[in-house]
Design a protein around this motif. Structure first.
Motif, PDB file in Angstrom:
ATOM      1  N   LEU A 297      31.972  46.837  48.328  1.00 34.08           N
ATOM      2  CA  LEU A 297      32.926  47.797  47.760  1.00 34.08           C
ATOM      3  C   LEU A 297      34.336  47.492  48.247  1.00 34.08           C
ATOM      4  O   LEU A 297      35.293  47.476  47.468  1.00 34.08           O
ATOM      5  N   GLN A 298      34.456  47.220  49.532  1.00 33.07           N
ATOM      6  CA  GLN A 298      35.765  46.893  50.097  1.00 33.07           C
ATOM      7  C   GLN A 298      36.311  45.611  49.459  1.00 33.07           C
ATOM      8  O   GLN A 298      37.488  45.544  49.101  1.00 33.07           O
ATOM      9  N   ASP A 299      35.455  44.602  49.299  1.00 37.85           N
ATOM     10  CA  ASP A 299      35.893  43.361  48.654  1.00 37.85           C
ATOM     11  C   ASP A 299      36.348  43.611  47.222  1.00 37.85           C
ATOM     12  O   ASP A 299      37.355  43.063  46.773  1.00 37.85           O
ATOM     13  N   VAL A 300      35.585  44.450  46.493  1.00 38.82           N
ATOM     14  CA  VAL A 300      35.925  44.740  45.101  1.00 38.82           C
ATOM     15  C   VAL A 300      37.258  45.463  45.013  1.00 38.82           C
ATOM     16  O   VAL A 300      38.122  45.113  44.194  1.00 38.82           O
ATOM     17  N   MET A 301      37.449  46.471  45.848  1.00 36.33           N
ATOM     18  CA  MET A 301      38.693  47.252  45.781  1.00 36.33           C
ATOM     19  C   MET A 301      39.902  46.383  46.129  1.00 36.33           C
ATOM     20  O   MET A 301      40.929  46.437  45.456  1.00 36.33           O
ATOM     21  N   LEU A 302      39.773  45.579  47.160  1.00 29.16           N
ATOM     22  CA  LEU A 302      40.873  44.694  47.544  1.00 29.16           C
ATOM     23  C   LEU A 302      41.120  43.639  46.467  1.00 29.16           C
ATOM     24  O   LEU A 302      42.267  43.345  46.113  1.00 29.16           O
ATOM     25  N   GLY A 303      40.028  43.093  45.917  1.00 29.86           N
ATOM     26  CA  GLY A 303      40.166  42.091  44.862  1.00 29.86           C
ATOM     27  C   GLY A 303      40.800  42.668  43.604  1.00 29.86           C
ATOM     28  O   GLY A 303      41.637  42.025  42.960  1.00 29.86           O
ATOM     29  N   ALA A 304      40.394  43.897  43.245  1.00 36.55           N
ATOM     30  CA  ALA A 304      40.962  44.543  42.065  1.00 36.55           C
ATOM     31  C   ALA A 304      42.453  44.811  42.266  1.00 36.55           C
ATOM     32  O   ALA A 304      43.266  44.589  41.362  1.00 36.55           O
ATOM     33  N   TRP A 305      42.803  45.263  43.447  1.00 39.05           N
ATOM     34  CA  TRP A 305      44.214  45.542  43.725  1.00 39.05           C
ATOM     35  C   TRP A 305      45.035  44.253  43.669  1.00 39.05           C
ATOM     36  O   TRP A 305      46.095  44.204  43.039  1.00 39.05           O
ATOM     37  N   ALA A 306      44.542  43.188  44.321  1.00 38.60           N
ATOM     38  CA  ALA A 306      45.270  41.915  44.330  1.00 38.60           C
ATOM     39  C   ALA A 306      45.380  41.347  42.914  1.00 38.60           C
ATOM     40  O   ALA A 306      46.430  40.829  42.513  1.00 38.60           O
TER      41      ALA A 306
ATOM     42  N   CYS B 181      33.634  43.854  39.679  1.00 43.14           N
ATOM     43  CA  CYS B 181      32.380  44.052  40.431  1.00 43.14           C
ATOM     44  C   CYS B 181      31.415  42.905  40.164  1.00 43.14           C
ATOM     45  O   CYS B 181      30.780  42.388  41.097  1.00 43.14           O
ATOM     46  N   ARG B 182      31.290  42.506  38.911  1.00 45.30           N
ATOM     47  CA  ARG B 182      30.373  41.425  38.561  1.00 45.30           C
ATOM     48  C   ARG B 182      30.791  40.123  39.237  1.00 45.30           C
ATOM     49  O   ARG B 182      29.960  39.381  39.772  1.00 45.30           O
TER      50      ARG B 182
END
Length: 187
Positions: free
Chosen positions: A44-53, A80-81
């Motif tokens: 979840l943390q990776d997804v949120m950071l990745g989405a923001w970046a 997410c995928r």
């Protein structure tokens, strides 16, 4: 259709609060994509950071025809995928073998399960390093990661001689601090 996707809408930059508001949705998508409950928080943390970046880089281009929330959820599903694919391909996931008693899997009979002595030594060394000045911590950590003098100098942007001097001084300070903590005198 373009290489960016089915549409080329104007790029929209999301702030982290907009992404964080979709946390329940992201969690459910991650569980649906096969991420174990124990690892959902990390992914979840990776997804949120990745989405923001990705949003900051201008890669969030919502379809103007869709509802804004629907467009955001569809885009987050893709993020997410992407992260789930990488999560499932990681080497530590492929080689992980869950065992009830990890010490039973070894051939040795007399193992200190806690490695108490080693943990105390490591904790003392970490506390001594944490108490050192920033320049000393930097060179010690880089040296511990396996970087040589030239690499340390390049990473820190300092001359090679300075990197060598800092490393020598930092090692001497660390040795002195550890001797003091253990109550031993210098050799």
């Amino acid at each position: 259709m373009t290489w960016r996707g089915p549409h080329v809408g104007p790029a929209r930059v999301l702030n982290i609060a907009e992404i964080a508001a979709q946390e329940p949705f992201i969690r459910s998508v991650l569980r649906g994509l096969g991420v174990p409950a124990v690892d959902v928080g990390d992914v979840l943390q990776d997804v949120m950071l990745g989405a923001w970046a990705s949003s900051q880089a201008g890669r969030y281009r919502p379809d103007p025809v869709r509802e804004p929330l629907d467009a955001l959820k569809r885009w987050l599903f893709g993020v997410c995928r992407f992260h789930c694919t990488h999560y499932h391909e990681r080497a530590f996931r492929r080689r992980e073998v869950p065992v009830d008693d990890p010490w039973a899997a070894t051939d040795e009979e007399h193992i200190d399960p806690g490695h108490v002595g080693e943990r105390i030594d490591a904790a003392e060394a970490l506390m001594a390093i944490a108490a050192m000045p920033l320049w000393a911590r930097e060179v010690l950590v880089l040296a511990a990661l396996g970087h040589g003098g030239t690499e340390i100098a390049d990473i820190l942007g300092i001359p090679l001689g300075t990197a060598g001097s800092r490393l020598r001084l930092a090692r001497a300070r660390l040795a002195c601090k550890l001797r003091r903590r253990r109550g031993t005198s210098p050799p």
